[in-house]
Structure formats: structure tokens, C-alpha cells
Motif scaffolding. Sequence first.
Motif, mmCIF file in Angstrom:
data_model
loop_
_atom_site.group_PDB
_atom_site.id
_atom_site.type_symbol
_atom_site.label_atom_id
_atom_site.label_comp_id
_atom_site.label_asym_id
_atom_site.label_seq_id
_atom_site.Cartn_x
_atom_site.Cartn_y
_atom_site.Cartn_z
ATOM 1 N N VAL A 27 50.416 44.526 52.223
ATOM 2 C CA VAL A 27 49.117 44.106 51.697
ATOM 3 C C VAL A 27 48.691 44.980 50.511
ATOM 4 N N ILE A 28 47.985 44.351 49.571
ATOM 5 C CA ILE A 28 47.339 45.067 48.463
ATOM 6 C C ILE A 28 45.851 45.054 48.756
ATOM 7 N N THR A 29 45.219 46.231 48.746
ATOM 8 C CA THR A 29 43.791 46.341 49.008
ATOM 9 C C THR A 29 43.110 46.936 47.789
ATOM 10 N N VAL A 30 42.026 46.284 47.342
ATOM 11 C CA VAL A 30 41.244 46.765 46.209
ATOM 12 C C VAL A 30 39.845 47.080 46.724
ATOM 13 N N ASN A 31 39.460 48.345 46.663
ATOM 14 C CA ASN A 31 38.112 48.788 47.045
ATOM 15 C C ASN A 31 37.338 49.096 45.770
ATOM 16 N N THR A 32 36.184 48.452 45.597
ATOM 17 C CA THR A 32 35.376 48.664 44.397
ATOM 18 C C THR A 32 33.948 48.998 44.780
ATOM 19 N N GLY A 33 33.236 49.614 43.843
ATOM 20 C CA GLY A 33 31.817 49.855 43.992
ATOM 21 C C GLY A 33 31.461 51.213 44.551
ATOM 22 N N PHE A 34 30.228 51.607 44.295
ATOM 23 C CA PHE A 34 29.693 52.867 44.805
ATOM 24 C C PHE A 34 28.558 52.576 45.796
ATOM 25 N N PHE A 35 27.537 51.868 45.337
ATOM 26 C CA PHE A 35 26.431 51.495 46.221
ATOM 27 C C PHE A 35 26.775 50.251 47.034
ATOM 28 N N ASN A 36 27.314 49.247 46.364
ATOM 29 C CA ASN A 36 27.729 48.011 47.031
ATOM 30 C C ASN A 36 29.253 47.990 47.069
ATOM 31 N N ARG A 37 29.820 48.342 48.197
ATOM 32 C CA ARG A 37 31.268 48.408 48.356
ATOM 33 C C ARG A 37 31.830 47.013 48.613
ATOM 34 N N GLU A 38 32.975 46.739 48.025
ATOM 35 C CA GLU A 38 33.671 45.482 48.257
ATOM 36 C C GLU A 38 35.144 45.789 48.478
ATOM 37 N N GLU A 39 35.720 45.194 49.505
ATOM 38 C CA GLU A 39 37.139 45.367 49.805
ATOM 39 C C GLU A 39 37.811 44.011 49.756
ATOM 40 N N ASN A 40 38.844 43.897 48.941
ATOM 41 C CA ASN A 40 39.570 42.647 48.767
ATOM 42 C C ASN A 40 41.032 42.887 49.118
ATOM 43 N N ASP A 41 41.576 42.066 50.009
ATOM 44 C CA ASP A 41 42.966 42.181 50.424
ATOM 45 C C ASP A 41 43.760 40.986 49.943
ATOM 46 N N CYS A 42 45.019 41.223 49.620
ATOM 47 C CA CYS A 42 45.946 40.148 49.280
ATOM 48 C C CYS A 42 47.287 40.492 49.908
ATOM 49 N N TYR A 43 47.797 39.597 50.745
ATOM 50 C CA TYR A 43 49.097 39.825 51.359
ATOM 51 C C TYR A 43 50.192 39.730 50.308
ATOM 52 N N LEU A 44 51.186 40.602 50.433
ATOM 53 C CA LEU A 44 52.240 40.657 49.427
ATOM 54 C C LEU A 44 53.092 39.389 49.384
ATOM 55 N N TYR A 45 53.203 38.684 50.506
ATOM 56 C CA TYR A 45 54.016 37.468 50.462
ATOM 57 C C TYR A 45 53.367 36.392 49.592
ATOM 58 N N LYS A 46 52.080 36.537 49.279
ATOM 59 C CA LYS A 46 51.396 35.570 48.423
ATOM 60 C C LYS A 46 51.575 35.866 46.937
ATOM 61 N N VAL A 47 52.096 37.036 46.589
ATOM 62 C CA VAL A 47 52.310 37.398 45.189
ATOM 63 C C VAL A 47 53.504 36.604 44.669
ATOM 64 N N GLN A 48 53.272 35.814 43.618
ATOM 65 C CA GLN A 48 54.314 34.961 43.067
ATOM 66 C C GLN A 48 54.973 35.571 41.834
ATOM 67 N N ASP A 49 54.181 36.258 41.012
ATOM 68 C CA ASP A 49 54.721 36.831 39.787
ATOM 69 C C ASP A 49 53.921 38.076 39.436
ATOM 70 N N VAL A 50 54.581 39.031 38.791
ATOM 71 C CA VAL A 50 53.949 40.300 38.436
ATOM 72 C C VAL A 50 54.251 40.605 36.969
ATOM 73 N N THR A 51 53.220 41.027 36.241
ATOM 74 C CA THR A 51 53.366 41.396 34.835
ATOM 75 C C THR A 51 52.820 42.796 34.626
ATOM 76 N N LEU A 52 53.502 43.587 33.824
ATOM 77 C CA LEU A 52 53.033 44.926 33.462
ATOM 78 C C LEU A 52 52.586 44.894 32.015
ATOM 79 N N LYS A 53 51.337 45.288 31.767
ATOM 80 C CA LYS A 53 50.797 45.345 30.408
ATOM 81 C C LYS A 53 50.372 46.771 30.108
ATOM 82 N N SER A 54 50.655 47.211 28.895
ATOM 83 C CA SER A 54 50.247 48.555 28.474
ATOM 84 C C SER A 54 49.809 48.492 27.018
#
Length: 122
Positions: A27-54
Motif C-alpha cells: 500500500v501507498i499511504t499519503v498523510n497531509t495536513g497539520f490542523f486537518n489531517r487527511e490519510e489517503n491509501d492506494c493499494y499497489l496492485y491498483k498502480v498501472q503505470d509510474v512516471t518519474l519527473k524531475s
Amino acid sequence: MEFKERKRWVFFGLPFTFTVYTIKEDVITVNTGFFNREENDCYLYKVQDVTLKSSLFERMFGLGTIVCHTGDVTSPILMIQHIKNAKAVKQFILEKSESDRMRRRTLNTLDIGAAEPDDFEQ
């Protein structure tokens, strides 16, 4: 194996944001916020394509942004922004998402816009 990275400012790559990315075996978990916390999960089997940008500034400070195209409803495009070790994280996501799809025996299907039989009337 697990990656835990913090979103950073592009300027000097300082971690002064309140976004934390945790990439585990399943799983990929994204935790955001300081006062209002939000946690978003995405299972890795749902990832179809990945791009790296710099961008130029990201490369100067050793950062990168990973864009994951997923089959997830809440976040079809999951951005892991301005992190260190972006290439290693991208490779980890690619390998684990493929092995998770094989383990779960899931199949990705795409809607290519095939016509209905009624559309071919003569």
C-alpha cells in the motif's frame, strides 16, 4: 522493505511540509495536513503505470516527483512530490505493483472505445 519520505521544498530540498509518503509492500499511504489531517491509501496492485519527473531545480537538490496512474477511485493520479531517492522509490513501486497483481491474479482492462454492434448497421 518500506520507504518513508517527506514532501520537501524544491528550494534546498528542505522538509518543511506536512506531507508524508509511506510506501510499504502492499500500500501507498499519503498523510497531509497539520490542523486537518487527511490519510489517503492506494493499494499497489491498483498502480498501472509510474512516471518519474524531475525539473531542473529538483535535479539540483536531488529530488524527484513520481506520478502513479492508478485504478483507484479517490486518486486516479497519485503524485508523490519532491522526494529524495525518487528513482529507487519508483523502481520499488513498479516491482511491487507487478508482483501484487500476479499474487492477487488481477487483470487490467482498458476501455478502448469499441463500438456497439448496433453502430454497424448497413
